[in-house]
Design an enzyme around this catalytic site. Sequence first.
Site, mmCIF file in Angstrom:
data_model
loop_
_atom_site.group_PDB
_atom_site.id
_atom_site.type_symbol
_atom_site.label_atom_id
_atom_site.label_comp_id
_atom_site.label_asym_id
_atom_site.label_seq_id
_atom_site.Cartn_x
_atom_site.Cartn_y
_atom_site.Cartn_z
ATOM 1 N N ASN A 59 53.405 -25.978 -15.822
ATOM 2 C CA ASN A 59 53.783 -25.304 -17.064
ATOM 3 C C ASN A 59 54.464 -23.964 -16.823
ATOM 4 O O ASN A 59 55.297 -23.538 -17.633
ATOM 5 C CB ASN A 59 52.546 -25.091 -17.932
ATOM 6 C CG ASN A 59 52.009 -26.383 -18.498
ATOM 7 O OD1 ASN A 59 52.675 -27.054 -19.264
ATOM 8 N ND2 ASN A 59 50.792 -26.749 -18.110
ATOM 9 N N ASP A 96 49.294 -34.342 -11.048
ATOM 10 C CA ASP A 96 48.895 -33.212 -10.208
ATOM 11 C C ASP A 96 47.430 -33.313 -9.807
ATOM 12 O O ASP A 96 47.067 -33.051 -8.658
ATOM 13 C CB ASP A 96 49.169 -31.887 -10.924
ATOM 14 C CG ASP A 96 48.496 -31.794 -12.291
ATOM 15 O OD1 ASP A 96 48.242 -32.845 -12.922
ATOM 16 O OD2 ASP A 96 48.227 -30.654 -12.738
#
Length: 260
Positions: free
Chosen positions: A9, A109
């Site tokens: 992000n 991830d």
Amino acid sequence: MLLTIDIGNTYISIGGFDDDNLSFVSNIVTDINKSRDQYAVEIIQIVQLYEIDRKKVKGAIMCSVVPELSETIKEALMKVFNVETLIVGPGVKTGLKISIDNPAQLGGDIVADAVAALDKYPAPCVICDFGTATVFSVIDENKAYCGAIIAAGVGTTLDALTKKTALLPHVSIQKPESIVGTNTIASVQSGLINGTAAMVDGIINRLKKEYGEKITVIATGQYANKIIASCIESNIIISEHLIFEGLKLIYLKNEKKRND
């Protein structure tokens, strides 16, 4: 060379492996408004900075928590290196047993971190990933991913404090001299660092009650540095580039699958 890419992000992190050696790590600021060509230019700048021979890049693998950027980065990598990028997701072989309500919801991830942790450390284990969010991923004694605890990350907490309060300044993330700050900056720093460390210790203690005292604790991610680690009282292993190692292992599993 194998490129491993983590689209987060806040940053897009790129790690390059020459065989088993992680030869470089670089970060690009995540921006969903950038085009394929803009990202390609930034990747070329990284290539020039680290003096990488583009012809030696033979493969790439990516995980992403920003789905709208996955294809953009994939196209940029194709433009720069002329390689197809494997994206961690459904249909990709990982070897990880997943015991949660909806395995399809598990981010690439987190999968990559878990794959690397199981390759390097004994189970049960907990992976503390210090990024935009602080994520505690739990792997049980049967080497199955069984769930997570998600809290606000250090940087996210700092941003919330400074945006929601009129008088608290944006500070550098570093350890103050004392747990009790004698000025505003030191007080905020202590809250960030010692508050995060206390949360980690508290969660680890609770996990030990459920999974046993021998649970292995691994710290990784953007803020998994010595500043925070020095305030954590629990025994932890710092593995800053765990995600790149996991992505490499997943890439090799799928290469072997294609060649069989």
